[in-house]
Write a protein that holds these residues in place. Structure first.
Motif, PDB file in Angstrom:
ATOM      1  N   GLN A  87      51.039  69.440  49.969  1.00 21.55           N
ATOM      2  CA  GLN A  87      49.969  70.111  49.160  1.00 21.55           C
ATOM      3  C   GLN A  87      50.765  71.465  49.041  1.00 21.55           C
ATOM      4  OE1 GLN A  87      46.346  70.404  51.093  1.00 21.55           O
ATOM      5  NE2 GLN A  87      47.025  70.880  53.139  1.00 21.55           N
ATOM      6  N   ASP A  88      50.416  72.256  48.155  1.00 19.15           N
ATOM      7  CA  ASP A  88      51.113  73.623  47.829  1.00 19.15           C
ATOM      8  C   ASP A  88      49.939  74.400  47.034  1.00 19.15           C
ATOM      9  OD1 ASP A  88      51.780  73.355  44.852  1.00 19.15           O
ATOM     10  OD2 ASP A  88      53.289  72.194  45.619  1.00 19.15           O
ATOM     11  N   VAL A  89      50.170  75.777  47.427  1.00 17.65           N
ATOM     12  CA  VAL A  89      49.486  76.864  46.729  1.00 17.65           C
ATOM     13  C   VAL A  89      50.406  77.742  46.116  1.00 17.65           C
ATOM     14  CG1 VAL A  89      47.513  78.442  46.858  1.00 17.65           C
ATOM     15  CG2 VAL A  89      47.589  76.302  48.078  1.00 17.65           C
ATOM     16  N   ILE A  90      50.344  78.278  45.040  1.00 16.40           N
ATOM     17  CA  ILE A  90      51.307  78.925  44.094  1.00 16.40           C
ATOM     18  C   ILE A  90      50.295  80.093  43.460  1.00 16.40           C
ATOM     19  CG2 ILE A  90      53.437  79.241  42.605  1.00 16.40           C
ATOM     20  CD1 ILE A  90      53.824  76.565  43.130  1.00 16.40           C
ATOM     21  N   GLY A 114      56.699  82.995  40.520  1.00 19.54           N
ATOM     22  CA  GLY A 114      55.367  83.061  41.400  1.00 19.54           C
ATOM     23  C   GLY A 114      55.939  82.735  42.856  1.00 19.54           C
ATOM     24  N   GLY A 115      55.073  82.963  43.658  1.00 21.41           N
ATOM     25  CA  GLY A 115      55.386  82.568  45.172  1.00 21.41           C
ATOM     26  C   GLY A 115      54.088  81.772  45.923  1.00 21.41           C
ATOM     27  N   GLY A 116      54.358  81.308  46.903  1.00 18.52           N
ATOM     28  CA  GLY A 116      53.263  80.577  47.565  1.00 18.52           C
ATOM     29  C   GLY A 116      53.725  80.016  48.920  1.00 18.52           C
ATOM     30  N   ALA A 117      52.968  78.924  49.290  1.00 15.24           N
ATOM     31  CA  ALA A 117      53.121  78.104  50.551  1.00 15.24           C
ATOM     32  C   ALA A 117      52.990  76.522  50.205  1.00 15.24           C
ATOM     33  CB  ALA A 117      52.499  78.771  51.662  1.00 15.24           C
ATOM     34  N   TYR A 118      53.514  75.977  50.988  1.00 15.77           N
ATOM     35  CA  TYR A 118      53.363  74.393  51.006  1.00 15.77           C
ATOM     36  C   TYR A 118      53.233  73.723  52.370  1.00 15.77           C
ATOM     37  CZ  TYR A 118      58.189  73.502  52.048  1.00 15.77           C
ATOM     38  OH  TYR A 118      59.440  73.576  52.709  1.00 15.77           O
ATOM     39  N   SER A 141      58.932  79.424  46.188  1.00 17.35           N
ATOM     40  CA  SER A 141      58.853  80.434  45.282  1.00 17.35           C
ATOM     41  C   SER A 141      59.169  79.707  43.882  1.00 17.35           C
ATOM     42  CB  SER A 141      59.888  81.391  45.308  1.00 17.35           C
ATOM     43  OG  SER A 141      61.204  80.888  45.448  1.00 17.35           O
ATOM     44  N   GLY A 142      58.957  80.257  42.664  1.00 13.95           N
ATOM     45  CA  GLY A 142      59.091  79.310  41.725  1.00 13.95           C
ATOM     46  C   GLY A 142      59.465  80.329  40.323  1.00 13.95           C
ATOM     47  N   ALA A 167      60.160  75.345  38.000  1.00 15.33           N
ATOM     48  CA  ALA A 167      61.379  74.992  38.889  1.00 15.33           C
ATOM     49  C   ALA A 167      60.786  75.730  40.155  1.00 15.33           C
ATOM     50  CB  ALA A 167      62.591  75.639  38.564  1.00 15.33           C
ATOM     51  N   LEU A 168      60.640  74.755  41.284  1.00 14.49           N
ATOM     52  CA  LEU A 168      60.152  75.351  42.578  1.00 14.49           C
ATOM     53  C   LEU A 168      61.301  75.303  43.718  1.00 14.49           C
ATOM     54  CD1 LEU A 168      56.661  73.577  42.779  1.00 14.49           C
ATOM     55  CD2 LEU A 168      56.895  75.690  41.750  1.00 14.49           C
ATOM     56  N   PHE A 169      61.242  76.332  44.336  1.00 20.14           N
ATOM     57  CA  PHE A 169      62.517  76.569  45.158  1.00 20.14           C
ATOM     58  C   PHE A 169      61.848  76.616  46.852  1.00 20.14           C
ATOM     59  CE2 PHE A 169      63.719  78.508  41.337  1.00 20.14           C
ATOM     60  CZ  PHE A 169      64.832  78.168  41.084  1.00 20.14           C
ATOM     61  N   ALA A 170      62.386  75.827  47.570  1.00 18.82           N
ATOM     62  CA  ALA A 170      62.170  75.840  49.288  1.00 18.82           C
ATOM     63  C   ALA A 170      63.144  75.433  50.048  1.00 18.82           C
ATOM     64  CB  ALA A 170      60.621  75.218  49.372  1.00 18.82           C
ATOM     65  N   ALA A 171      63.244  75.785  51.181  1.00 12.36           N
ATOM     66  CA  ALA A 171      64.465  75.332  51.852  1.00 12.36           C
ATOM     67  C   ALA A 171      64.645  73.920  52.151  1.00 12.36           C
ATOM     68  CB  ALA A 171      64.211  76.109  53.244  1.00 12.36           C
ATOM     69  N   ASP A 172      63.597  73.110  52.234  1.00 13.15           N
ATOM     70  CA  ASP A 172      63.889  71.761  52.168  1.00 13.15           C
ATOM     71  C   ASP A 172      63.378  70.579  51.276  1.00 13.15           C
ATOM     72  OD1 ASP A 172      61.064  71.999  52.958  1.00 13.15           O
ATOM     73  OD2 ASP A 172      61.082  70.908  54.693  1.00 13.15           O
ATOM     74  N   PHE A 173      63.190  71.197  49.997  1.00 16.31           N
ATOM     75  CA  PHE A 173      63.245  70.486  48.710  1.00 16.31           C
ATOM     76  C   PHE A 173      64.147  69.647  48.560  1.00 16.31           C
ATOM     77  CE2 PHE A 173      59.367  72.930  46.570  1.00 16.31           C
ATOM     78  CZ  PHE A 173      58.467  72.735  47.533  1.00 16.31           C
ATOM     79  N   ASP A 174      64.072  68.373  47.953  1.00 15.30           N
ATOM     80  CA  ASP A 174      65.185  67.642  47.641  1.00 15.30           C
ATOM     81  C   ASP A 174      64.808  67.024  46.465  1.00 15.30           C
ATOM     82  OD1 ASP A 174      67.791  66.113  47.505  1.00 15.30           O
ATOM     83  OD2 ASP A 174      66.681  64.785  48.758  1.00 15.30           O
TER      84      ASP A 174
END
Length: 189
Positions: A87-90, A114-118, A141-142, A167-174
């Motif tokens: 789940q994510d909120v942006i 945008g920015g948020g958390a998952y 972020s996105g 396009a969503l960016f996070a450290a462990d997205f694959d």
């Protein structure tokens, strides 16, 4: 769950009173079709269709949109299975680059960031025994581009239709970035 519903009603009421005072609009997108592309555990591409809901506020050229997405993916069989919930909120800040007004509708091209958390949650089951692991909320972020059309139905109310690429960016997205497409159907009031 009651506190979340009450909070949502409070936010909608506040945004509605702000929109009426400044002749801006509240955006409500309850029916969104989202498709996202991720790599599965075998590093093969897979598409997912999460639940997506958005609520926002629009001025003349700027709009803000709070988006919530949730997906559940289950693999395995009756003996051994894994169920992953993401789940994510942006919070998106969008700028309407070009706007076109026609007698029965208006169009705008938009871009935003945008920015948020998952959060990820995994439930594993082996021979009837279950274990549930829940991760902490991590930052993401996105960037997004899209087009939005508005069809007035009464004074102050309009049906909205939009298509966005994100396009969503996070450290462990694959893969990183994670590619997302969203079709939105909603109301403006």
């Amino acid at each position: 769950m009651k506190i979340y519903f009450f909070s949502l009603l409070l936010v909608i009421g506040t945004l509605t009173s702000l929109a009426k005072a400044q002749e801006n609009s509240v955006l409500l997108y309850p029916l969104n079709y989202e498709i996202r592309y991720e790599n599965d555990e075998d590093r093969e591409g897979k598409t997912y269709q999460p639940f997506n809901f958005a609520l926002g506020y629009q001025g003349l050229r700027w709009s803000g949109l709070l988006q919530y997405s949730r997906l559940t993916d289950e693999t395995g069989n009756s003996t051994s299975s894994l169920e992953r919930t993401h789940q994510d909120v942006i919070l998106w800040m969008r700028y309407h680059l070009a706007q076109f007004q026609y007698p029965i509708m208006s169009w705008s091209f938009l871009a935003g960031a945008g920015g948020g958390a998952y959060q990820e949650q995994v439930k594993s089951t082996l021979m009837g025994d279950s274990r549930e692991d829940q991760g902490s909320w991590l930052m993401l972020s996105g960037l997004m581009v899209g087009v939005q059309s508005s069809f007035p139905i009464t004074e102050g109310w309009a049906v909205l239709l939009s298509a966005e690429g994100q396009a969503l960016f996070a450290a462990d997205f694959d893969p990183n970035p994670l590619w997302v497409g969203v079709l939105r159907l909603g109301l403006s009031f």
